[in-house]
Design an enzyme around this catalytic site. Sequence first.
Site, PDB file in Angstrom:
ATOM      1  N   ALA B  14      56.955 -74.702 -11.486  1.00  0.00           N
ATOM      2  CA  ALA B  14      57.272 -74.237 -12.836  1.00  0.00           C
ATOM      3  C   ALA B  14      56.084 -74.406 -13.780  1.00  0.00           C
ATOM      4  CB  ALA B  14      58.484 -74.999 -13.377  1.00  0.00           C
ATOM      5  N   THR B  43      57.879 -79.412  -5.569  1.00  0.00           N
ATOM      6  CA  THR B  43      57.985 -78.012  -5.148  1.00  0.00           C
ATOM      7  C   THR B  43      57.463 -77.828  -3.717  1.00  0.00           C
ATOM      8  OG1 THR B  43      57.812 -77.192  -7.408  1.00  0.00           O
ATOM      9  CG2 THR B  43      57.198 -75.663  -5.667  1.00  0.00           C
ATOM     10  N   GLY B  49      63.041 -71.091   1.376  1.00  0.00           N
ATOM     11  CA  GLY B  49      62.586 -69.809   0.884  1.00  0.00           C
ATOM     12  C   GLY B  49      62.987 -69.520  -0.535  1.00  0.00           C
ATOM     13  N   PHE B 117      70.800 -66.449   3.705  1.00  0.00           N
ATOM     14  CA  PHE B 117      70.933 -67.789   3.132  1.00  0.00           C
ATOM     15  C   PHE B 117      72.360 -67.939   2.629  1.00  0.00           C
ATOM     16  CE2 PHE B 117      67.530 -70.741   1.196  1.00  0.00           C
ATOM     17  CZ  PHE B 117      66.953 -70.954   2.429  1.00  0.00           C
ATOM     18  N   GLN B 232      73.973 -80.892  -7.283  1.00  0.00           N
ATOM     19  CA  GLN B 232      74.223 -80.286  -5.982  1.00  0.00           C
ATOM     20  C   GLN B 232      73.967 -81.270  -4.850  1.00  0.00           C
ATOM     21  OE1 GLN B 232      71.619 -76.935  -4.329  1.00  0.00           O
ATOM     22  NE2 GLN B 232      73.608 -75.995  -4.628  1.00  0.00           N
ATOM     23  N   HIS B 234      73.396 -81.407  -0.954  1.00  0.00           N
ATOM     24  CA  HIS B 234      73.021 -80.507   0.142  1.00  0.00           C
ATOM     25  C   HIS B 234      73.709 -80.977   1.415  1.00  0.00           C
ATOM     26  CE1 HIS B 234      70.763 -78.006   2.830  1.00  0.00           C
ATOM     27  NE2 HIS B 234      70.125 -77.458   1.822  1.00  0.00           N
ATOM     28  N   LEU B 244      65.804 -83.877   3.818  1.00  0.00           N
ATOM     29  CA  LEU B 244      66.460 -82.575   3.923  1.00  0.00           C
ATOM     30  C   LEU B 244      66.072 -81.796   5.167  1.00  0.00           C
ATOM     31  CD1 LEU B 244      68.149 -80.342   2.365  1.00  0.00           C
ATOM     32  CD2 LEU B 244      65.941 -79.353   1.886  1.00  0.00           C
ATOM     33  N   GLU B 247      68.196 -75.270   4.419  1.00  0.00           N
ATOM     34  CA  GLU B 247      69.314 -74.348   4.562  1.00  0.00           C
ATOM     35  C   GLU B 247      69.030 -73.308   5.648  1.00  0.00           C
ATOM     36  OE1 GLU B 247      71.773 -73.874   1.640  1.00  0.00           O
ATOM     37  OE2 GLU B 247      72.018 -71.700   1.637  1.00  0.00           O
ATOM     38  N   ARG B 278      76.772 -74.320  -0.773  1.00  0.00           N
ATOM     39  CA  ARG B 278      76.530 -75.729  -0.481  1.00  0.00           C
ATOM     40  C   ARG B 278      77.644 -76.660  -0.904  1.00  0.00           C
ATOM     41  NH1 ARG B 278      70.163 -75.708  -2.147  1.00  0.00           N
ATOM     42  NH2 ARG B 278      69.574 -74.474  -0.335  1.00  0.00           N
ATOM     43  N   HIS B 346      70.736 -83.451  -4.129  1.00  0.00           N
ATOM     44  CA  HIS B 346      69.651 -82.530  -3.844  1.00  0.00           C
ATOM     45  C   HIS B 346      69.070 -81.853  -5.073  1.00  0.00           C
ATOM     46  CE1 HIS B 346      67.354 -79.667  -1.613  1.00  0.00           C
ATOM     47  NE2 HIS B 346      68.037 -78.637  -2.038  1.00  0.00           N
ATOM     48  N   TYR B 347      69.911 -81.466  -5.995  1.00  0.00           N
ATOM     49  CA  TYR B 347      69.404 -80.593  -7.059  1.00  0.00           C
ATOM     50  C   TYR B 347      70.237 -80.770  -8.320  1.00  0.00           C
ATOM     51  CZ  TYR B 347      67.916 -76.403  -9.506  1.00  0.00           C
ATOM     52  OH  TYR B 347      67.407 -75.539 -10.436  1.00  0.00           O
ATOM     53  N   ARG B 383      74.062 -73.989  -7.566  1.00  0.00           N
ATOM     54  CA  ARG B 383      72.908 -73.129  -7.323  1.00  0.00           C
ATOM     55  C   ARG B 383      72.915 -72.608  -5.890  1.00  0.00           C
ATOM     56  NH1 ARG B 383      67.534 -74.067  -4.962  1.00  0.00           N
ATOM     57  NH2 ARG B 383      68.282 -76.108  -4.348  1.00  0.00           N
ATOM     58  N   LEU B 384      72.539 -71.363  -5.709  1.00  0.00           N
ATOM     59  CA  LEU B 384      72.373 -70.846  -4.356  1.00  0.00           C
ATOM     60  C   LEU B 384      70.998 -71.226  -3.831  1.00  0.00           C
ATOM     61  CD1 LEU B 384      73.779 -67.203  -4.513  1.00  0.00           C
ATOM     62  CD2 LEU B 384      74.967 -69.334  -3.992  1.00  0.00           C
TER      63      LEU B 384
HETATM   64  C1  LIG Z   1      63.764 -81.030   0.011  1.00  0.00           C
HETATM   65  C2  LIG Z   1      63.992 -79.883  -0.917  1.00  0.00           C
HETATM   66  C3  LIG Z   1      63.957 -78.582  -0.446  1.00  0.00           C
HETATM   67  C4  LIG Z   1      64.149 -77.514  -1.318  1.00  0.00           C
HETATM   68  N1  LIG Z   1      64.115 -76.245  -0.815  1.00  0.00           N
HETATM   69  C5  LIG Z   1      64.263 -75.204  -1.664  1.00  0.00           C
HETATM   70  C6  LIG Z   1      64.204 -73.863  -1.184  1.00  0.00           C
HETATM   71  O1  LIG Z   1      64.031 -73.622   0.001  1.00  0.00           O
HETATM   72  N2  LIG Z   1      64.337 -72.859  -2.080  1.00  0.00           N
HETATM   73  C7  LIG Z   1      64.513 -73.082  -3.411  1.00  0.00           C
HETATM   74  O2  LIG Z   1      64.607 -72.129  -4.156  1.00  0.00           O
HETATM   75  N3  LIG Z   1      64.573 -74.346  -3.877  1.00  0.00           N
HETATM   76  C8  LIG Z   1      64.454 -75.406  -3.043  1.00  0.00           C
HETATM   77  N4  LIG Z   1      64.528 -76.676  -3.536  1.00  0.00           N
HETATM   78  C9  LIG Z   1      64.572 -76.893  -4.968  1.00  0.00           C
HETATM   79  C10 LIG Z   1      63.193 -76.690  -5.558  1.00  0.00           C
HETATM   80  O3  LIG Z   1      62.211 -77.101  -4.665  1.00  0.00           O
HETATM   81  C11 LIG Z   1      62.986 -77.474  -6.841  1.00  0.00           C
HETATM   82  O4  LIG Z   1      64.056 -77.284  -7.680  1.00  0.00           O
HETATM   83  C12 LIG Z   1      61.735 -76.994  -7.554  1.00  0.00           C
HETATM   84  O5  LIG Z   1      60.640 -77.042  -6.696  1.00  0.00           O
HETATM   85  C13 LIG Z   1      61.456 -77.773  -8.800  1.00  0.00           C
HETATM   86  O6  LIG Z   1      60.202 -77.359  -9.307  1.00  0.00           O
HETATM   87  P1  LIG Z   1      59.646 -77.846 -10.694  1.00  0.00           P
HETATM   88  O7  LIG Z   1      58.336 -77.202 -10.874  1.00  0.00           O
HETATM   89  O8  LIG Z   1      60.674 -77.645 -11.723  1.00  0.00           O
HETATM   90  O9  LIG Z   1      59.505 -79.403 -10.517  1.00  0.00           O
HETATM   91  P2  LIG Z   1      58.635 -80.277  -9.490  1.00  0.00           P
HETATM   92  O10 LIG Z   1      58.018 -79.473  -8.425  1.00  0.00           O
HETATM   93  O11 LIG Z   1      59.503 -81.406  -9.115  1.00  0.00           O
HETATM   94  O12 LIG Z   1      57.456 -80.791 -10.383  1.00  0.00           O
HETATM   95  C14 LIG Z   1      57.632 -81.713 -11.402  1.00  0.00           C
HETATM   96  C15 LIG Z   1      56.297 -82.017 -11.997  1.00  0.00           C
HETATM   97  O13 LIG Z   1      56.468 -82.821 -13.148  1.00  0.00           O
HETATM   98  C16 LIG Z   1      55.593 -83.899 -13.108  1.00  0.00           C
HETATM   99  N5  LIG Z   1      56.187 -85.018 -13.826  1.00  0.00           N
HETATM  100  C17 LIG Z   1      57.436 -85.526 -13.698  1.00  0.00           C
HETATM  101  N6  LIG Z   1      57.596 -86.576 -14.512  1.00  0.00           N
HETATM  102  C18 LIG Z   1      56.446 -86.734 -15.188  1.00  0.00           C
HETATM  103  C19 LIG Z   1      55.980 -87.656 -16.160  1.00  0.00           C
HETATM  104  N7  LIG Z   1      56.732 -88.661 -16.614  1.00  0.00           N
HETATM  105  N8  LIG Z   1      54.728 -87.526 -16.629  1.00  0.00           N
HETATM  106  C20 LIG Z   1      53.920 -86.537 -16.164  1.00  0.00           C
HETATM  107  N9  LIG Z   1      54.307 -85.649 -15.249  1.00  0.00           N
HETATM  108  C21 LIG Z   1      55.552 -85.741 -14.754  1.00  0.00           C
HETATM  109  C22 LIG Z   1      55.383 -84.192 -11.640  1.00  0.00           C
HETATM  110  O14 LIG Z   1      54.163 -84.853 -11.455  1.00  0.00           O
HETATM  111  C23 LIG Z   1      55.379 -82.784 -11.072  1.00  0.00           C
HETATM  112  O15 LIG Z   1      54.084 -82.243 -11.144  1.00  0.00           O
HETATM  113  C24 LIG Z   1      64.371 -77.755  -2.676  1.00  0.00           C
HETATM  114  C25 LIG Z   1      64.423 -79.053  -3.136  1.00  0.00           C
HETATM  115  C26 LIG Z   1      64.286 -80.113  -2.269  1.00  0.00           C
HETATM  116  C27 LIG Z   1      64.477 -81.495  -2.787  1.00  0.00           C
END
Ligand SMILES: Cc1cc2nc3c(=O)[nH]c(=O)nc-3n(C[C@H](O)[C@H](O)[C@H](O)COP(=O)(O)OP(=O)(O)OC[C@H]3O[C@@H](n4cnc5c(N)ncnc54)[C@H](O)[C@@H]3O)c2cc1C
Lengths: 237, 568
Positions: B14, B43, B49, B117, B232, B234, B244, B247, B278, B346-347, B383-384
């Site tokens: 994100a 992430t 996927g 999925f 959520q 999983h 994990l 899926e 899920r 999980h989420y 969430r799907l």
């Molecule tokens: C094992 C697993 C498998 C998954 N598989 C899928 C999938 O196949 N498909 C799908 O769509 N979704 C999947 N998800 C969900 C998805 O991966 C996550 O919801 C998504 O990646 C979250 O991205 P993000 O950028 O919001 O946060 P993150 O990738 O969690 O990044 C958070 C960022 O914030 C920073 N941060 C946090 N706290 C602080 C702080 N206090 N100070 C400074 N920085 C901070 C961290 O350093 C990090 O860089 C999965 C989740 C898990 C747990």
Amino acid sequence: MWVKVRIKLNRENFKDYAYFSLELNRNSTLLDMLVKIKEEIDQSLAFRSMCRAGICGTCAVKANGRPVLACSTKVLVFGEEITVEPIDNVLVIKDLVVDHEFLYNKLKLWKVWYNAEEEDKKVNASVLKRIEKSHECILCGICDSVCPVLTASSYFGGPTLLTRYYKLLFDIRNTAQEEKVQNLKNLNPQLCTHCMNCSFACPKKLMPEALIKEEENLLQEKGIIKREEGNFGFLEF
Amino acid sequence: MRAYDVIIVGAGGAGLRTAIECARDEDIKIAVVSKVYPTRSHTGAAQGGVNAALGNVIKDDSPETHAYDTIKGSDFLADQDAVFFMCENAPEVIYELDRWGVPFSRLPDGRIAQRPFGGASFPRTVFSADRTGHVILHTLFEQALSKDNIDFYNEFFLIDILHNGQRVKAVSIYDIKNGEVITLRTKAVVLATGGFARIYWQRSTNAVGNTGDGVAVALRNGVPLKDIEFIQFHPTGLAKTGILLSEACRGEGGYLLNKFGERFMSRYAPEKMELAPRDMVSRAIEYEIREGRGIGEGTSAYVYLDLRHLGEEKIKERLPQVRQLAIDFEGVDPVTDLVPIRPTAHYCMGGIHVENYITSSTPLEGLYAVGECACVSVHGANRLGGNSLIELLVFGKFCGIAVREYAKYNQHLPLTKAEENAGREYIEKLMKREGSEKLAQVRRRLGEITWEKMGIFRDEKSLTSAYEELSELLERWENIPLVDKSKVFNTNLIELMELRNMIEMARAVAFCALHRRESRGGHYREDYPERDDENFLKHTLVKQEDGRLTIEYIPVRITKYQPAERKY
Ligand SMILES: Cc1cc2nc3c(=O)[nH]c(=O)nc-3n(C[C@H](O)[C@H](O)[C@H](O)COP(=O)(O)OP(=O)(O)OC[C@H]3O[C@@H](n4cnc5c(N)ncnc54)[C@H](O)[C@@H]3O)c2cc1C
Ligand code: FES
């Protein structure tokens, strides 16, 4: 099972091994062990972890001399006496935590990214197969830490960089392919002595040495370097 | 004092996607702050996927069907206009990633492949074997690195955002490497700090750093959080560790078996079977365990995932990481063995209240939220799979455009000395902290309360008791000493701050769950087992003022599909 652990600490006022003895179950990973020590014995112990599933590349340490991902390595394989140290050839920040900035600086310096056009190019499965390993690198820094050439010569790009660079050379989606080939020369893949340390150590089995070999061949094919340049007499190990 | 136009906290999918878009205007100066190196972000752990209706496998798929599946999956709690926006923009952000080099798996003719999925009517999930998140994260990082107007603050921990009640003006961050606190002025802040599913400390698929820091900071600053009671679980976490298994295991045709070898999903979702959403599959597994049809008892009970019939070749090609995880962490090889699994936290569907889905803005001017820390809401009550990554990409992109424009036409606000010093004083106070509690014990207790009292099954009694005990835990937190007094890489201090964030988040989740007297998606109340559209087809907003939590509700935006029973 009971294990005796020796951890190399590196703090302002203490730079030596510390000894711990603790009970673990047979499935414990090195990371579980470090967490347990931190939770129950020494809360000051510093190490990194994040995904604990072998994918984020943050937890590399040396255990009984072997660099591994702490989260993906069972304690059992080391027996009952374990020495844990930071990985080699990098600046230690504290205890098992080493500098990672250099990894990222290298990527920036050598522009390790795709240059993309606003139009789609089709890649076929065989190209993807070829560049797969280059994309799988998790930047754990282990291969660089075991590379003898990298410690001896600042002209060598090193296995991490060359592994990640590989995809830029062979993927048509990268519009700067030619430029990257020209720049590859400056990373001197031909300095590799093919000792295979990196390929043995890589926790993702990416075989950096094989990719480096191909990069060297590419430079030769293109006539950018000559074959003899591979023999570096001064680098005797 | 250093100043930026935009500060993005979080360098997961994100944060990075937002940064890249923002940086297209070379005059905008951007800081990306992250407590771990960007490529360590969670992430990277996403396996299965990302959803986009490319229609490559079955032509009939369309953004509209994607939207319908998402809304149905959400148990009708998603805002439908936002869902349509996401699904319509999904294909383009996937093609962008393709141009930037993501090695998506292909069909024989070279087009991007798609797999089925859970909860999806068509094979819609784009993937790169089972390391999709990893390649997306690294590719986004490399693209962000190519922008000279982005400065990275790696291993800096967010302490607080500073604002004047109306608008944000700075962030206060802690340099983990040397213990200094710095304040960075800015015109806009984007929180992209990820989820808080680690509040289920002992049973979570999440990275240890997913402690909800950004969400907790928002809550403490009076910014409302939305729908956080929806967590959520999983279905396929490894039994021993909660790690994990994607899926994709079910997507590629895996079976779920109880101790009699029955595919028990036939009892709960006769049509979709293992591919039901899920929340349903997780509850089905827990019912089987409760009824004594699982293997083992109590917290160590489990059921089996069976992949053997897929054959060695397919497992190796499509699920290599899954296989490796099962071997490394559970000691079984899916090619030949059954894999013990159990549902795992999980989420987080909920998060910081996003008011405008096109910009991702929150009620506090200049503050934006994207990714898992935000609640748009496109996931509603459930969430799907594959919809989180697409959320990051779509909303990250449009948030990037919005903040970039916002920063162009706004100025920095002045900052007082006291505000500038607040972060440093907070750290100094913590550094001196003495007390009799133990960090690890308090954290373990947190994990027990969340799992037992506000987990897959909840009721009035368990939630009240969770809320009360979490309030006490917050007091106990004040009494945890800081053992490590050093300035260099003090992870003891980081863990202490993370623990506070987790307890505060858990308490807010319990509070919202207590007030939602119905069952919907991921929120299952045994005392109110039915969905209640009359009273609860609405979003929860929770706010914290002077330490007290208050709740209000806002309507769900229903633009096309009227709520119907969710059957699979
Ligand atoms: C094992 C697993 C498998 C998954 N598989 C899928 C999938 O196949 N498909 C799908 O769509 N979704 C999947 N998800 C969900 C998805 O991966 C996550 O919801 C998504 O990646 C979250 O991205 P993000 O950028 O919001 O946060 P993150 O990738 O969690 O990044 C958070 C960022 O914030 C920073 N941060 C946090 N706290 C602080 C702080 N206090 N100070 C400074 N920085 C901070 C961290 O350093 C990090 O860089 C999965 C989740 C898990 C747990
Ligand atoms: S903790 Fe992520 S690779 Fe070990």
